[in-house]
Design a protein around this motif. Structure first.
Motif, PDB file in Angstrom:
ATOM      1  N   MET A 127       2.336   1.876  -3.432  1.00 29.23           N
ATOM      2  CA  MET A 127       1.311   2.458  -4.296  1.00 29.23           C
ATOM      3  C   MET A 127       1.111   3.937  -3.985  1.00 29.23           C
ATOM      4  SD  MET A 127       0.483   0.050  -6.323  1.00 29.23           S
ATOM      5  CE  MET A 127      -0.984   0.779  -7.068  1.00 29.23           C
ATOM      6  N   GLU A 128       1.190   4.262  -2.719  1.00 35.12           N
ATOM      7  CA  GLU A 128       1.039   5.649  -2.283  1.00 35.12           C
ATOM      8  C   GLU A 128       2.158   6.512  -2.853  1.00 35.12           C
ATOM      9  OE1 GLU A 128       1.621   7.903   1.964  1.00 35.12           O
ATOM     10  OE2 GLU A 128       0.413   6.073   1.982  1.00 35.12           O
ATOM     11  N   ASP A 159       0.830  -1.214   0.000  1.00 34.13           N
ATOM     12  CA  ASP A 159       0.000   0.000   0.000  1.00 34.13           C
ATOM     13  C   ASP A 159       0.858   1.255   0.000  1.00 34.13           C
ATOM     14  OD1 ASP A 159      -2.235  -1.569   0.001  1.00 34.13           O
ATOM     15  OD2 ASP A 159      -2.725  -1.293   2.114  1.00 34.13           O
ATOM     16  N   LYS A 181       1.686   7.580  -6.592  1.00 28.42           N
ATOM     17  CA  LYS A 181       0.611   8.478  -6.972  1.00 28.42           C
ATOM     18  C   LYS A 181       1.139   9.870  -7.291  1.00 28.42           C
ATOM     19  CE  LYS A 181      -3.038   6.149  -4.315  1.00 28.42           C
ATOM     20  NZ  LYS A 181      -3.956   6.246  -3.176  1.00 28.42           N
TER      21      LYS A 181
END
Length: 241
Positions: free
Chosen positions: A237-238, A234, A241
């Motif tokens: 993925m952060e 996670d 962004k």
């Protein structure tokens, strides 16, 4: 065969508490026979677990120059719960390998008090490092934390931090505080490596989010990138962004 018969006879003597039986066993332990029987006699004496046995083993140790015999005595003292006897050996033994063996056995016995006494009297960084590893084996997180806070030698301190970080008994809050209070990048990496070793991705993500040093943050992210956990994924993925 004859050696097996003699070995069996020695074992039988350990079950006999008569003074004559114990005298014969002691003679073999001191070397009155072939070396294999001496080692076995020492092992059997240790299995009795008595104070007399521990004193006898210590006496044989001090009178021997044979590393094999001494190593067996160290193991037998561990079996017989001879914490103080092992502490004495660890303080007085000049051979580095035998001394390290005694320290390791203290760790296996969870002899935290004895290891603490030994650490307090030690001046060698190498020996202190060995004691730190034994404290890790003994599960002595409180003692390791004390060493982290008081030890001046960076090598020893780094070893204590690495081992402390790998212990599940060390709370995440303690490790986060330890990391935040550090200014030395190498020491901070030891905390990160320890957290990675114990699979604590959540705390590593928390540290990465708060870290303002780009190089240190990159180091944490690199560790997270090889950890197969939801928290690590996670966070990756952060970052994208």
């Amino acid at each position: 065969s004859a050696p097996k018969v003699k070995d069996r006879a020695l074992f039988v003597l350990t079950q006999n508490q008569s003074s004559r039986a114990q005298q014969i066993l002691a003679q073999y332990a001191k070397g009155a026979g072939n070396p294999d029987l001496q080692v076995r006699a020492i092992r059997y004496i240790g299995m009795s677990g008595t104070n007399d046995a521990r004193q006898q083993l210590s006496s044989i140790y001090s009178g021997s120059n044979d590393a094999v015999v001494k190593r067996q005595i160290i193991q037998s003292l561990m079996v017989s719960n001879g914490r103080d006897s092992l502490l004495t050996l660890a303080k007085t033994e000049k051979d580095d390998e035998l001394r390290a063996d005694a320290i390791r056995q203290l760790g296996a016995m969870r002899a935290v008090d004895q290891l603490g006494q030994l650490y307090a009297s030690e001046t060698s960084a190498d020996n202190k490092t060995q004691i730190v590893r034994s404290l890790f084996v003994a599960g002595a997180s409180d003692k390791l934390l004390e060493i982290v806070r008081t030890e001046k030698d960076p090598k020893v301190r780094g070893e204590a931090i690495r081992n402390l970080a790998m212990m599940n008994s060390t709370s995440p809050e303690t490790l986060a505080t330890l990391y935040a209070s550090e200014s030395d990048p190498k020491t901070k990496r030891e905390v990160v490596n320890g957290l990675m070793a114990r699979g604590d991705a959540k705390l590593l993500v928390d540290l990465a989010r708060k870290e303002t040093d780009p190089a240190m943050k990159r180091y944490i992210v690199e560790r997270l990138s090889v950890m197969h956990s939801k928290e690590a994924t996670d966070y990756m993925m952060e970052l994208l962004k």
